[in-house]
Motif scaffolding. Sequence first.
Motif, PDB file in Angstrom:
ATOM      1  N   VAL A  49       0.849  -1.183   0.000  1.00 44.91           N
ATOM      2  CA  VAL A  49       0.000   0.000   0.000  1.00 44.91           C
ATOM      3  C   VAL A  49       0.886   1.234   0.000  1.00 44.91           C
ATOM      4  O   VAL A  49       1.687   1.433   0.918  1.00 44.91           O
ATOM      5  N   PRO A 109      -1.665   4.885   5.712  1.00 45.64           N
ATOM      6  CA  PRO A 109      -2.424   3.635   5.887  1.00 45.64           C
ATOM      7  C   PRO A 109      -3.821   3.802   6.471  1.00 45.64           C
ATOM      8  O   PRO A 109      -4.606   2.857   6.454  1.00 45.64           O
ATOM      9  N   TRP A 161      -2.644   0.522  -4.249  1.00 44.78           N
ATOM     10  CA  TRP A 161      -2.357  -0.834  -3.803  1.00 44.78           C
ATOM     11  C   TRP A 161      -1.780  -1.629  -4.967  1.00 44.78           C
ATOM     12  O   TRP A 161      -2.260  -1.527  -6.102  1.00 44.78           O
ATOM     13  N   GLN A 215      -4.720   6.204  -1.624  1.00 50.17           N
ATOM     14  CA  GLN A 215      -3.789   5.072  -1.604  1.00 50.17           C
ATOM     15  C   GLN A 215      -3.698   4.410  -2.974  1.00 50.17           C
ATOM     16  O   GLN A 215      -4.654   4.434  -3.741  1.00 50.17           O
TER      17      GLN A 215
END
Length: 243
Positions: A160, A164, A172, A170
Amino acid sequence: MLTALAAGAYVLPGGSILRRMVGAQDESMPSSLRVEGTWVFSGSGVKEAAGALRVPFERSELIADGAILIKTPGRCRFELSVPEGTRLAAVQASGRRRAEGAELAPLMAALSQLCPVLGVRASSDHDLATRDAVEQHLQSLGIATRTTSLARFGGEVAYVLGEPEEGKPQFWIYKDGFRPARVRWKEKTGPAWDVRFIDYTSPATGEWMPRSLEVWRDGQRVLRFTAIKSDTRAALNDKLFAP
């Protein structure tokens, strides 16, 4: 579906993760690709799609035939149609997007992420420049690309990139294979988007494209593309991608 892993596990730096992702795509991504399949609109996406495709809004899902066309580097086209309605397309080339017919926000959200992260095949001589272009795109979404952690997505371990905490922008990447898994971001005055890339093991697409592409808006799935077959020798006219 999403479970954070142990904080003590070693995690590669963001730059290394992106470099390996770009390298993996360079090895397998064809220079031109046509993937045929179905687009399924659900939730709040049904009403939008019904209006754009000019069909009655009277169902819980709306299914359209269509295709994803990719011509590297950085040219992508989404097409969809229904027998009783009209045809639509969304195009991105050189970072510029346009719609043929009515513009559908979920379709544009999918295009805006698939093209910069999956349509970036380059020769090994240009890996660094390609990685930097991907990183700049992610940073434009507010993703802190130098902050990395591990989590699970669909039962698989993923890197990631980004803060967090839940709700943060984000990117991934599946740990095995270094393939894009999802992009999460929020528009300044709009919804929170989550574009997901699912199943790189299907014979319908090979390992260069996920079998399914999903778009979630504010926690609700509004669009899913499922591949049926692909053609890596398709002759794709440059006019299809004209900005």
